[in-house]
Design a protein around this motif. Structure first.
Motif, PDB file in Angstrom:
ATOM      1  N   ILE A 131      26.753   9.011  -5.015  1.00  0.00           N
ATOM      2  CA  ILE A 131      27.502   9.016  -6.279  1.00  0.00           C
ATOM      3  C   ILE A 131      26.690   8.345  -7.386  1.00  0.00           C
ATOM      4  O   ILE A 131      26.481   8.909  -8.462  1.00  0.00           O
ATOM      5  N   PHE A 132      26.196   7.138  -7.103  1.00  0.00           N
ATOM      6  CA  PHE A 132      25.468   6.409  -8.147  1.00  0.00           C
ATOM      7  C   PHE A 132      24.145   7.090  -8.489  1.00  0.00           C
ATOM      8  O   PHE A 132      23.695   7.054  -9.629  1.00  0.00           O
ATOM      9  N   GLN A 133      23.539   7.715  -7.490  1.00  0.00           N
ATOM     10  CA  GLN A 133      22.289   8.433  -7.721  1.00  0.00           C
ATOM     11  C   GLN A 133      22.527   9.604  -8.677  1.00  0.00           C
ATOM     12  O   GLN A 133      21.796   9.820  -9.637  1.00  0.00           O
ATOM     13  N   GLN A 134      23.613  10.362  -8.408  1.00  0.00           N
ATOM     14  CA  GLN A 134      23.932  11.519  -9.248  1.00  0.00           C
ATOM     15  C   GLN A 134      24.288  11.081 -10.663  1.00  0.00           C
ATOM     16  O   GLN A 134      24.055  11.798 -11.622  1.00  0.00           O
ATOM     17  N   LEU A 135      24.879   9.896 -10.765  1.00  0.00           N
ATOM     18  CA  LEU A 135      25.240   9.397 -12.087  1.00  0.00           C
ATOM     19  C   LEU A 135      24.043   8.791 -12.807  1.00  0.00           C
ATOM     20  O   LEU A 135      24.150   8.377 -13.949  1.00  0.00           O
ATOM     21  N   GLY A 136      22.921   8.698 -12.108  1.00  0.00           N
ATOM     22  CA  GLY A 136      21.739   8.103 -12.718  1.00  0.00           C
ATOM     23  C   GLY A 136      21.868   6.597 -12.883  1.00  0.00           C
ATOM     24  O   GLY A 136      21.250   6.013 -13.769  1.00  0.00           O
TER      25      GLY A 136
ATOM     26  N   ALA B 105      36.504   6.636  -6.532  1.00  0.00           N
ATOM     27  CA  ALA B 105      35.457   7.445  -5.916  1.00  0.00           C
ATOM     28  C   ALA B 105      35.582   8.896  -6.357  1.00  0.00           C
ATOM     29  O   ALA B 105      34.597   9.546  -6.701  1.00  0.00           O
ATOM     30  N   ALA B 106      36.826   9.379  -6.361  1.00  0.00           N
ATOM     31  CA  ALA B 106      37.031  10.766  -6.743  1.00  0.00           C
ATOM     32  C   ALA B 106      36.578  10.996  -8.181  1.00  0.00           C
ATOM     33  O   ALA B 106      35.865  11.963  -8.486  1.00  0.00           O
ATOM     34  N   ALA B 107      36.956  10.054  -9.057  1.00  0.00           N
ATOM     35  CA  ALA B 107      36.574  10.186 -10.461  1.00  0.00           C
ATOM     36  C   ALA B 107      35.061  10.200 -10.597  1.00  0.00           C
ATOM     37  O   ALA B 107      34.482  11.034 -11.296  1.00  0.00           O
ATOM     38  N   ALA B 108      34.413   9.274  -9.877  1.00  0.00           N
ATOM     39  CA  ALA B 108      32.957   9.177  -9.972  1.00  0.00           C
ATOM     40  C   ALA B 108      32.298  10.441  -9.438  1.00  0.00           C
ATOM     41  O   ALA B 108      31.303  10.916  -9.973  1.00  0.00           O
ATOM     42  N   LEU B 109      32.892  11.007  -8.388  1.00  0.00           N
ATOM     43  CA  LEU B 109      32.332  12.206  -7.780  1.00  0.00           C
ATOM     44  C   LEU B 109      32.363  13.358  -8.777  1.00  0.00           C
ATOM     45  O   LEU B 109      31.397  14.105  -8.923  1.00  0.00           O
ATOM     46  N   VAL B 110      33.504  13.472  -9.472  1.00  0.00           N
ATOM     47  CA  VAL B 110      33.620  14.525 -10.474  1.00  0.00           C
ATOM     48  C   VAL B 110      32.531  14.350 -11.522  1.00  0.00           C
ATOM     49  O   VAL B 110      31.795  15.279 -11.856  1.00  0.00           O
ATOM     50  N   LEU B 111      32.406  13.126 -12.023  1.00  0.00           N
ATOM     51  CA  LEU B 111      31.365  12.834 -13.012  1.00  0.00           C
ATOM     52  C   LEU B 111      29.997  13.187 -12.456  1.00  0.00           C
ATOM     53  O   LEU B 111      29.150  13.753 -13.136  1.00  0.00           O
ATOM     54  N   GLY B 112      29.809  12.852 -11.176  1.00  0.00           N
ATOM     55  CA  GLY B 112      28.527  13.107 -10.531  1.00  0.00           C
ATOM     56  C   GLY B 112      28.207  14.587 -10.535  1.00  0.00           C
ATOM     57  O   GLY B 112      27.080  14.992 -10.827  1.00  0.00           O
ATOM     58  N   LEU B 113      29.198  15.405 -10.225  1.00  0.00           N
ATOM     59  CA  LEU B 113      28.962  16.850 -10.196  1.00  0.00           C
ATOM     60  C   LEU B 113      28.581  17.349 -11.579  1.00  0.00           C
ATOM     61  O   LEU B 113      27.694  18.171 -11.740  1.00  0.00           O
ATOM     62  N   VAL B 114      29.269  16.808 -12.585  1.00  0.00           N
ATOM     63  CA  VAL B 114      28.943  17.184 -13.957  1.00  0.00           C
ATOM     64  C   VAL B 114      27.489  16.826 -14.255  1.00  0.00           C
ATOM     65  O   VAL B 114      26.734  17.623 -14.796  1.00  0.00           O
ATOM     66  N   ALA B 115      27.107  15.613 -13.824  1.00  0.00           N
ATOM     67  CA  ALA B 115      25.754  15.137 -14.116  1.00  0.00           C
ATOM     68  C   ALA B 115      24.702  16.025 -13.470  1.00  0.00           C
ATOM     69  O   ALA B 115      23.683  16.342 -14.084  1.00  0.00           O
ATOM     70  N   THR B 116      24.952  16.466 -12.209  1.00  0.00           N
ATOM     71  CA  THR B 116      23.963  17.335 -11.563  1.00  0.00           C
ATOM     72  C   THR B 116      23.846  18.649 -12.302  1.00  0.00           C
ATOM     73  O   THR B 116      22.789  19.252 -12.346  1.00  0.00           O
ATOM     74  N   GLY B 117      24.973  19.072 -12.848  1.00  0.00           N
ATOM     75  CA  GLY B 117      24.994  20.341 -13.573  1.00  0.00           C
ATOM     76  C   GLY B 117      23.962  20.370 -14.676  1.00  0.00           C
ATOM     77  O   GLY B 117      23.292  21.386 -14.878  1.00  0.00           O
ATOM     78  N   CYS B 118      23.784  19.225 -15.366  1.00  0.00           N
ATOM     79  CA  CYS B 118      22.865  19.277 -16.500  1.00  0.00           C
ATOM     80  C   CYS B 118      21.439  18.889 -16.119  1.00  0.00           C
ATOM     81  O   CYS B 118      20.505  19.251 -16.803  1.00  0.00           O
ATOM     82  N   GLY B 119      21.274  18.093 -15.030  1.00  0.00           N
ATOM     83  CA  GLY B 119      19.945  17.561 -14.725  1.00  0.00           C
ATOM     84  C   GLY B 119      19.034  18.551 -14.044  1.00  0.00           C
ATOM     85  O   GLY B 119      19.436  19.651 -13.673  1.00  0.00           O
ATOM     86  N   GLY B 120      17.801  18.164 -13.876  1.00  0.00           N
ATOM     87  CA  GLY B 120      16.848  18.931 -13.067  1.00  0.00           C
ATOM     88  C   GLY B 120      16.394  20.221 -13.713  1.00  0.00           C
ATOM     89  O   GLY B 120      16.862  20.628 -14.766  1.00  0.00           O
ATOM     90  N   GLY B 121      15.445  20.872 -13.071  1.00  0.00           N
ATOM     91  CA  GLY B 121      15.072  22.198 -13.539  1.00  0.00           C
ATOM     92  C   GLY B 121      13.777  22.251 -14.306  1.00  0.00           C
ATOM     93  O   GLY B 121      12.861  22.967 -13.899  1.00  0.00           O
TER      94      GLY B 121
END
Lengths: 282, 422
Positions: free
Chosen positions: A133-138, B13-29
């Motif tokens: 989680i924290f990794q994905q959040l940067g 945790a659930a909230a953070a996970l959602v945020l995390g998915l959003v973050a992966t959406g924009c990163g990388g590539g």
């Protein structure tokens, strides 16, 4: 006559036993203090309490820090983490405990059981999901993963401790405050919180010590050496694959011990009070 | 008593996970921009200082690449790395141990560097015995930084005074055992002739190699039988009874120091780069000697002490390869480290160092053995690290007389079968 003759040897024996026990408990601490002044090559396997030729090199090397980072930096990082942990833990746990102890709301018992359940969950079971989680959040390599949980009352042990304490406080005080016009917040702030000081003190001391000694979470989440707290730095002095500097490690341990002892001395009054009163005085 | 923080509450945790998915959406590539690589290693404070100097040097030569260092002590290094691998936060370039190489490459998390060879990475400079270290099934998962050889460290003066046979090329195990008895008898155990060498899996490996065998077969199975192991452990029985070797309880008390470092013994089998450490710890004058052998073969080989690997997920493979190349080949880097990383694996670095006393002794030793050195065995199978730990535990049981060599050997072999097949 008989009784005083009998109490005397008993008292002597009692004190002798107490002193022997004290000696046993103090031995490791005195050894560490002594070893910090022993030349580093003689530290291991040394059973002498005090070095025959005390040296200060160990402290000199410990104070140098490592990789160009002074030891004050590590101490400062540890202090920052510990203080924020104490503030976060006490504030958030107190609110959560107040809710569990005094408020009636749907699912309270279920949530209480779930919270107690997290006590049984080992840290290692949650570390990888949390890391992802924290990794994905940067947020890896910041202090946020180390502190966020503390501000969200995730330390179930402290919540439980405070719930138990608050449950002992007489409800009549709440009712009196309500008559005087206090709402839920007012009752917490003016009645429950001041009376719970001993419990807060206990939580503060433990939170401080655990944060100060925590190695694993900072190890996992921090990458930049400048952000390391003291336990991570301590580990660097004893690497099994290269030469170990036990002297400097022990000297740094002694330095690292000082803030904990000071914190304990400052708050110990509350701890003792908490144990002695465990409730209310007239 | 729970000392660690529990899990985040479910909702958080659930909230953070959602945020995390959003973050992966924009990163990388993209993978463009100025490459920034993260480099992770284990070692002591001294090494950390040297690494920083080396990194500074690299950044001067490659102003377009920046390197972020991170380091920890050996044990915690692996704890951290396994979390990072599972959580996707692996460093771009990392220090690797030969014992763990296969485990990580099998999991597919290490980059195959063979595509970089000849472009950004020069491996032709590696010493002959180390050229294939880090290569598994044709893929290069690691580049050796340094190499070392299993050897005997001993105190010549003590041996000489006791009138013991002195080490020389091709001396036998019997002669070595005799030397230990003589030393211990002469000094009355202060120091003993050696620590109990049947506690080291590497001594067993040396004996197996001298007999033409190996610790592991090429397909990753155990390379020796239960009977051979029992014989190895039993071979120390006489030495223990005669008091020729350090008794198990004394050795245990000296930990974390090895008996030689704690001045309990006058010789020890170990990797030659450990001489640096023992010279510092022991009061005796120490030298390196050839291994005893009953067949004329030394069984010795150059083992990669540390390797550099890159992450398969790195978005800057070119920069990672350039950095690895710099660390293993650049002469100035070699000068910074001296002997800290072991004797360098590349000829370019090996020749660049003005070695100090102990390091020079190690280099001389390796040079003198070079003709005798055999080809290194393939990287050990995954689980080899656990086997070594179990070997140490069981040999201690044998040394303390809690188990017979036969019992311990049977237990080790069944443990090995379970570990290696899983």
């Amino acid at each position: 006559m008989r009784s005083s003759a009998a109490t005397r040897p008993r008292r002597v024996l009692w004190h002798a036993l107490a002193l022997a026990l004290l000696g046993l408990i103090m031995y490791p601490l005195v050894w560490v203090a002594g070893a910090s002044f022993t030349p580093t090559n003689d530290v291991v396997g040394n059973t002498e309490l005090l070095p025959s030729e005390p040296v200060l090199d160990n402290y000199a090397r410990a104070l140098e820090g490592m990789a160009g980072i002074p030891v004050w930096r590590f101490l400062g990082n540890s202090l920052l983490l510990a203080v924020l942990t104490v503030v976060g833990t006490v504030a958030s746990s107190a609110l959560a405990a107040y809710a569990f102890a005094r408020l009636r709301f749907r699912g309270r018992n279920t949530m209480f059981v779930l919270m107690i359940g997290t006590l049984l969950m080992p840290f290692h079971a949650v570390i990888i999901p949390q890391y992802i989680i924290f990794q994905q959040l940067g947020l890896v390599d910041t202090y946020i993963p180390l502190l966020l949980g503390k501000f969200l009352a995730t330390e179930a042990f402290f919540v439980f401790l405070m719930v138990q304490f608050m449950r002992q406080l007489p409800r009549e005080l709440d009712q009196a405050a309500r008559i005087d016009g206090c709402g839920y917040w007012g009752i917490f702030w003016h009645v429950i919180a001041p009376l719970s000081r001993p419990a807060f003190g206990t939580a503060a001391i433990f939170a401080f010590i655990w944060s100060w000694n925590d190695l694993f979470a900072p190890l996992i989440y921090l990458n930049t050496p400048e952000r390391f707290p003291i336990p991570l730095a301590l580990r660097m002095f004893a690497d099994q694959t290269s030469t170990s500097d036990f002297g400097a490690m022990i000297a740094m341990s002694v330095i690292a011990l000082i803030p904990v002892v000071l914190f304990f001395l400052a708050f110990q009054r509350l701890l003792v009070q908490g144990m002695a009163t465990s409730g209310l005085k007239g | 008593m729970v000392k660690r923080m529990g899990g985040a509450t479910t909702s958080a945790a659930a909230a953070a996970l959602v945020l995390g998915l959003v973050a992966t959406g924009c990163g990388g590539g993209e993978g463009g921009g100025a490459p920034e690589i993260r480099y992770s290693w284990w070692g002591n404070a001294e090494r950390a200082q040297m690494m920083r100097e080396a990194i500074k040097l690299f950044e001067q030569e490659h102003p377009d690449i920046s390197v972020t260092p991170t380091f920890s002590e050996y044990n915690t290094y692996w704890e951290k790395l396994s979390t990072q691998v599972a959580g996707g936060g692996m460093p771009d370039v990392l220090q690797m141990d030969n014992a763990y190489l296969r485990e990580y490459s099998d999991r597919g998390v290490l980059l195959d560097l063979s595509g970089q060879e000849g472009r950004n990475l020069d491996t032709a400079t590696l010493l002959e015995g180390l050229g294939t270290a880090g290569v598994i099934d044709g893929a290069r998962y690691g580049v050796p930084i340094g190499g070392n050889t299993f050897s005997l460290v001993y105190a010549p003066e003590v041996f000489e005074e006791a009138g013991a046979p002195m080490p020389e090329d091709g001396w036998t195990w019997e002669e070595y055992d005799e030397a230990l008895s003589k030393v211990s008898a002469h000094t009355d155990g202060d120091p003993y002739g050696a620590s109990d060498y049947t506690g080291l899996i590497w001594v067993l490996e040396a004996q197996l190699r001298q007999e033409g065998g190996a610790l592991f077969t090429d397909d990753g199975k155990l390379g020796f039988s239960k009977e051979r192991l029992a014989e190895f452990w039993a071979s120390g029985e006489d030495l223990r009874q005669d008091g020729a070797v350090v008794p198990a309880d004394k050795a245990a008390q000296a930990q974390p120091l090895a008996p030689l470092g704690a001045n309990l013994s006058a010789s020890e089998f170990t990797w030659d780069n450990m001489l640096t450490r023992y010279v510092e710890e022991s009061k005796l004058d120490l030298e390196l000697a050839p291994l005893p052998t009953d067949t004329g073969d030394s069984g010795q080989y150059l083992k990669p002490s540390m390797l550099l690997s890159a992450s398969a997920q790195t978005s800057h493979p070119d920069a990672a390869a350039k950095f690895i190349d710099f660390m293993i080949n650049d002469p100035e880097v070699a000068e910074i480290f001296g002997g800290n990383r072991g004797i360098p694996a590349s000829r370019t670095q090996r020749e660049a160092i003005d070695y100090t006393g102990v390091d020079q002794a190690i280099v001389d030793y390796e040079d003198s053995r070079m003709a005798d050195l055999q080809e290194a065995p393939p990287a050990p199978p995954a689980g080899a690290g656990a086997l070594e730990t179990e070997f140490i535990r069981l040999s201690e049981e044998v040394h303390h007389g809690q188990m017979s060599p036969d019992e311990a050997a049977a237990e080790f072999v069944s443990f090995a079968e379970r570990t290696l097949s899983s």
